[in-house]
Scaffold this active site. Sequence first.
Site, mmCIF file in Angstrom:
data_model
loop_
_atom_site.group_PDB
_atom_site.id
_atom_site.type_symbol
_atom_site.label_atom_id
_atom_site.label_comp_id
_atom_site.label_asym_id
_atom_site.label_seq_id
_atom_site.Cartn_x
_atom_site.Cartn_y
_atom_site.Cartn_z
ATOM 1 N N HIS A 137 0.826 -1.224 0.000
ATOM 2 C CA HIS A 137 0.000 0.000 0.000
ATOM 3 C C HIS A 137 0.860 1.275 0.000
ATOM 4 O O HIS A 137 0.339 2.361 -0.264
ATOM 5 C CB HIS A 137 -0.915 0.042 1.223
ATOM 6 C CG HIS A 137 -1.936 -1.049 1.259
ATOM 7 N ND1 HIS A 137 -2.805 -1.285 0.212
ATOM 8 C CD2 HIS A 137 -2.229 -1.978 2.204
ATOM 9 C CE1 HIS A 137 -3.587 -2.310 0.528
ATOM 10 N NE2 HIS A 137 -3.258 -2.762 1.720
ATOM 11 N N ASP A 174 -2.718 -10.858 -1.979
ATOM 12 C CA ASP A 174 -3.220 -10.297 -0.724
ATOM 13 C C ASP A 174 -4.678 -9.898 -0.948
ATOM 14 O O ASP A 174 -5.050 -9.516 -2.062
ATOM 15 C CB ASP A 174 -2.375 -9.072 -0.361
ATOM 16 C CG ASP A 174 -2.694 -8.517 1.025
ATOM 17 O OD1 ASP A 174 -1.921 -8.769 1.952
ATOM 18 O OD2 ASP A 174 -3.731 -7.827 1.169
ATOM 19 N N HIS A 176 -6.208 -7.392 -0.124
ATOM 20 C CA HIS A 176 -6.342 -5.966 -0.468
ATOM 21 C C HIS A 176 -5.605 -5.659 -1.770
ATOM 22 O O HIS A 176 -4.577 -6.272 -2.061
ATOM 23 C CB HIS A 176 -5.734 -5.107 0.653
ATOM 24 C CG HIS A 176 -6.344 -5.364 1.993
ATOM 25 N ND1 HIS A 176 -5.767 -6.210 2.911
ATOM 26 C CD2 HIS A 176 -7.474 -4.892 2.550
ATOM 27 C CE1 HIS A 176 -6.535 -6.247 4.010
ATOM 28 N NE2 HIS A 176 -7.581 -5.461 3.810
ATOM 29 N N ASP A 261 -4.295 -12.840 3.898
ATOM 30 C CA ASP A 261 -5.521 -12.369 4.547
ATOM 31 C C ASP A 261 -6.791 -12.723 3.776
ATOM 32 O O ASP A 261 -7.894 -12.375 4.209
ATOM 33 C CB ASP A 261 -5.443 -10.864 4.872
ATOM 34 C CG ASP A 261 -4.764 -10.052 3.796
ATOM 35 O OD1 ASP A 261 -4.489 -10.597 2.708
ATOM 36 O OD2 ASP A 261 -4.489 -8.856 4.036
HETATM 37 ZN ZN LIG Z 1 -3.922 -7.197 3.009
#
Ligand SMILES: [Zn+2]
Length: 399
Positions: A137, A174, A176, A261
Site C-alpha cells: 500500500h 493479498d 487488499h 488475509d
Molecule cells: Zn492485506
Amino acid sequence: MTTAFIYDPIFLEHITPSGHPERPQRAEMAYKVLEALGWLTRDGLVQLPPRAATVDELATVHEREYIQEVVAACQRVAEQEAAGGRKTSFFATDTYVSAKSYEAAIKAAGAPLTAIDAIMRGEVNNAYCLVRPPGHHAVRESAMGFCIFNNVAVAARYAIDRYGLERVMIIDYDVHHGNGTQEMFYDDPRVLYFSTHQAPFYPGTGAADERGEGAGLGTTINVPLPAKTGFETYEPVFRQFMAPAADRFQPQLILVSAGFDAHWKDAESGTKLVAPEMYLSTAGFAKLNQIIIDLANTLCDGRLVMVQEGGYHLEAMAGCVATCINLMLGDDAAVDNFGPAPQLPFRINTDVLISELRRIHGLTGYRMRNAPKPDRERLRREVKGPDPDEGQCSNEEIS
Ligand SMILES: [Zn+2]
C-alpha cells in the site's frame, strides 16, 4: 531445489499499538512454526540475513523527502520513549512507527534484494522473505495501510536496474489491492502487476478497467472479486487467466506479494481495521502457490521471490508461510490446522468472469505455449469441496 529463507529479528521491533492487527507476533509465530517443524535446518533451505536497502534503492520508487520523514518520525518516537512516553506513534493512515521502524523497514525492503542477488548468482532457486512492515500500500510520497516502504516495488526496480531485466511480473494475492505497487508501475511496461483482491474493499482501487497507461497500458491486471469468493473461483482465475497473461508477458523473474488475509480464518476473526471476507483455505493457498511455482519453473527458470504482505490470523498465516516454503522446496504437503473453508453461500459463474477478464485484456483465444498442466490428482487430495473438474475445461479449450 534450494530455497532461501530471509528473516531478521529486527522485524519484531517495528511496534504497533496494542490491538493493531499488524503486530510483531505475526512474524514471530511464522518463525516459531518453521522452527518447530525443524524446517529451518532442513536440506535445501538456506537462511540468509537481509541486507538493508539503501536510500538510493528506496528512492527508485519513493520520494527522498518521504524517506527522511520516516527517519525523523522514528527519531521522535525514540525521544518520546526515552522520556518515558509511548513506544509507538501514529504516522499515516492506519500506520504507526516505533523507534526501530526505519531499521526494520529498510531490512524489509532489502530482504527481496538479498533474495534477488542469491538467485541471480545461482546460489538458490527461489526465496521466501518473511518481513514486516508489509509494503504494497505504500505510495511514492507516503506510508499507508500498515506499509512504510513498498518492498516488492523496490525489488522489481532493483532487478531491472541491477540485473538489466526487462520483464518482471508481480503477483499480488493479498486480499487488499496493492494500490502503491500499481501506481509505481502504472506506465512502466517492464513490470506486469497482477492482483486478485476483494472488492469493494480497502483501499478502493483495483477495478478491472485499471489497466495501466502510456507505454504501460496492458501491464496492470486487476481481478476484483466479491466478498466470500473461494478457491473454486481463485483456481480457474489463476490457471485460465493469470497463467496465459504470464505466458504472453514472458517474465524473467516473478515476485509475489504474499498476503494470506484471504484465508477463511481471517474472515472469521477480522478486527475493526481488517475485516476481509474471503474463503481460501491453507490447502487452497497451497494450490495457488503451486501454480505460481510451476509458472516460474516454466517461464523463468524457477526465479521466484515471495515477499510477506498481510495475513492477520496468526496460526493461519504461519501455516501458509510454512506451506509456501515447503512447496518451494519441491514438497507438496500443506501445514494446515484448520481444514477446508466453510461452505460458501453462493457460487460465482467463473466461466463468465474469466471470459470477461480475457476479453478486457485481449486474451480471448490466446493459446498457451508453455502453460503448466493441472495436477488434478493432487488437487483432489488436498482440497476438499466441489469437484475441481466440475464445470471446467482445459486452457486450450477456452477461447
Ligand atoms: Zn492485506
